[in-house]
Design an enzyme around this catalytic site. Structure first.
Site, PDB file in Angstrom:
ATOM      1  N   SER A 162      35.807   3.393 -45.360  1.00  0.00           N
ATOM      2  CA  SER A 162      35.316   2.665 -44.573  1.00  0.00           C
ATOM      3  C   SER A 162      35.822   1.204 -43.763  1.00  0.00           C
ATOM      4  CB  SER A 162      33.927   2.175 -43.793  1.00  0.00           C
ATOM      5  OG  SER A 162      33.160   1.478 -45.218  1.00  0.00           O
ATOM      6  N   HIS A 213      33.579   7.727 -40.856  1.00  0.00           N
ATOM      7  CA  HIS A 213      34.498   7.903 -39.977  1.00  0.00           C
ATOM      8  C   HIS A 213      35.969   8.801 -39.243  1.00  0.00           C
ATOM      9  CE1 HIS A 213      32.923   2.946 -39.938  1.00  0.00           C
ATOM     10  NE2 HIS A 213      32.564   4.261 -41.440  1.00  0.00           N
ATOM     11  N   LYS A 248      28.827   6.369 -34.736  1.00  0.00           N
ATOM     12  CA  LYS A 248      29.915   6.416 -34.296  1.00  0.00           C
ATOM     13  C   LYS A 248      31.414   7.274 -33.620  1.00  0.00           C
ATOM     14  CE  LYS A 248      29.676   4.681 -39.169  1.00  0.00           C
ATOM     15  NZ  LYS A 248      29.297   3.822 -39.298  1.00  0.00           N
TER      16      LYS A 248
HETATM   17  C1  LIG Z   1      30.847   5.125 -44.724  1.00  0.00           C
HETATM   18  C2  LIG Z   1      29.603   4.974 -43.847  1.00  0.00           C
HETATM   19  N1  LIG Z   1      28.509   5.440 -44.555  1.00  0.00           N
HETATM   20  C3  LIG Z   1      27.366   5.711 -43.211  1.00  0.00           C
HETATM   21  C4  LIG Z   1      27.172   4.411 -42.396  1.00  0.00           C
HETATM   22  C5  LIG Z   1      25.818   4.055 -42.204  1.00  0.00           C
HETATM   23  O1  LIG Z   1      25.427   4.862 -40.804  1.00  0.00           O
HETATM   24  P1  LIG Z   1      24.228   4.391 -39.940  1.00  0.00           P
HETATM   25  O2  LIG Z   1      25.234   2.814 -39.272  1.00  0.00           O
HETATM   26  O3  LIG Z   1      24.351   5.723 -39.171  1.00  0.00           O
HETATM   27  O4  LIG Z   1      23.335   4.053 -40.475  1.00  0.00           O
HETATM   28  C6  LIG Z   1      27.759   3.300 -42.697  1.00  0.00           C
HETATM   29  C7  LIG Z   1      28.172   2.561 -41.338  1.00  0.00           C
HETATM   30  O5  LIG Z   1      27.400   3.089 -40.633  1.00  0.00           O
HETATM   31  C8  LIG Z   1      29.460   4.110 -42.734  1.00  0.00           C
HETATM   32  O6  LIG Z   1      30.663   3.016 -42.852  1.00  0.00           O
END
Ligand SMILES: Cc1ncc(COP(=O)(O)O)c(C=O)c1O
Length: 390
Positions: free
Chosen positions: A176, A204, A236
């Site tokens: 990320s 992502h 996203k």
């Molecule tokens: C790789 C990754 N996993 C999980 C999440 C968490 O997802 P959420 O925003 O839906 O809680 C994020 C960012 O928010 C992320 O970048």
């Protein structure tokens, strides 16, 4: 004195690590208003430009008319409604997995999946650059928790030698904060050879990656035996909110039984699921979004290389500019902001010490001209940064 918060806050400020929340006063998109200032933004994760799409908004509105606003209860009580069910079917189809289970956020999906699958006596092995929600999940699980070197199958193999109990290997699909992608074929091979399960969080990758936008497993052509646990998020590229885990019938049933962040929370608003179903339809129908995005990524990388910026080896919409020192990263971000551009500086502890960066993200909603404006501003500002003394 206990709870000396003011000292902790002052220390954070002194280290250039103090966080502030910019106030967004417009919908998400390339042109935003933040703290009263109109800005051209390159820092959201709305990769396909769907967060403010009129059809998605209309689906949300129609969903609210038909289903009301609140989920009303947890899924296991009486909060599991028609749109949730339909969205799970659509996500299973997109991922080519027998089933999918909807969670309210990606953070919860990761905590839920890891803690339901491993516990005391088991092992969880994670890439050292995994997202915080995965690392937190590992710690919370009570399993033996170890990190392997970034994207390094040999380092994973080494850690697997010492693994005990059920072993879960966990990786981001697209990292990320770096934008590079996991070497899933190698990781899957090593994990399978040791009878470990591979869990991939492709938050992502869904949308930008794969011939149909089905993410990193589609990009590599990997099946359920290689990646038994597949996580995606909906906030996203899909432009809405929530997340899902896709996998076998047994996996999903086990999560329904044992994943506490699934069980003990109110279901997401059904109208949100209606909106996400529309996003999935647009993903399928409007292939141009992914093609345009890919061309903007090439344009940005080409321009940034000419300016001499330090990039990561990434072909995804996440294109960080590596700076090093947190203070310098913040100053570059501020200089861009003075020129009407918003690119957030990402600092430790979100990234390792000494690796602060500007996390540029591109979206299908950007135009070529807007990417050129960013490149022009970077060409002006970057040489003005004082040398790195990190
Ligand atoms: C790789 C990754 N996993 C999980 C999440 C968490 O997802 P959420 O925003 O839906 O809680 C994020 C960012 O928010 C992320 O970048």
């Amino acid at each position: 004195m206990a709870f000396d918060l003011s000292t902790r806050l002052a220390e954070r400020r002194a280290a250039d690590l103090y966080r502030q929340r910019p106030l967004l006063q417009s919908p998400q998109g390339p042109q935003v208003v933040v703290d009263g200032q109109p800005l051209l933004a390159f820092c959201n994760n709305d990769y396909l430009g769907l967060a403010n799409h009129p059809d998605v908004i209309a689906a949300w509105r129609a969903g609210a008319e038909r289903w009301g606003v609140g989920g009303g209860a947890s899924h296991l009580v009486i909060g599991h409604s028609g749109p949730h069910h339909d969205l799970e079917l659509a996500l299973a189809e997109l991922t080519g997995r027998p089933r999918a289970l909807l969670f309210s956020t990606g953070y919860m999906a990761n905590i839920g999946a890891v803690t339901a699958l491993v516990g005391q006596g088991d092992t969880v092995l994670q890439d050292r650059l995994n997202h915080a929600s995965l690392l937190d999940a590992g710690l919370l699980s009570g399993a033996r928790f170890n990190r392997y070197l970034h994207n390094d199958a040999a380092s994973l193999a080494n850690r697997l030698e010492k693994a005990t109990g059920n072993t879960l290997v966990v990786t981001d699909g697209v990292f990320s904060m770096d934008g590079d992608i996991a070497d899933l074929p190698a990781l899957a091979r090593v994990a399978r050879a040791k009878g470990a399960w591979l869990m991939v969080d492709d938050a992502h990758g869904f949308g930008p990656l794969g011939a149909n936008g089905a993410g990193i497993v589609e990009h590599y052509g990997l099946g359920i035996d290689d990646v038994p646990v597949l996580v995606g998020t909906l906030g996203k590229a899909f432009g809405t909110a929530g997340a899902f885990v896709a996998g076998s019938e047994d996996l999903i049933e086990a999560l329904v039984q044992f994943a506490r962040p699934y069980i003990y929370t109110t279901s997401q608003p059904p109208a949100l699921a209606c909106a996400t179903l529309k996003s999935l339809e647009l993903l399928r129908r409007e292939q141009w979004r992914r093609e345009h995005l890919a061309s903007l990524i090439r344009q940005f990388r080409h321009g940034a290389e000419q300016i001499g910026l330090r990039l990561v080896d990434s072909f995804t919409p996440i294109q960080p500019i590596l700076i090093g020192d947190a203070g310098r990263a913040v100053r570059l971000s501020q200089m861009l902001r003075e020129r009407g551009l918003m690119v957030t500086a990402i600092r430790p502890p979100t990234v390792p010490a000494g690796s602060a960066r500007l996390r540029v993200t591109l979206s299908a909603a950007h135009s070529e001209a807007q990417v050129q404006l960013l490149l022009n501003a970077l060409a002006d500002c970057y040489p003005l940064l004082e040398p790195n003394n990190a």
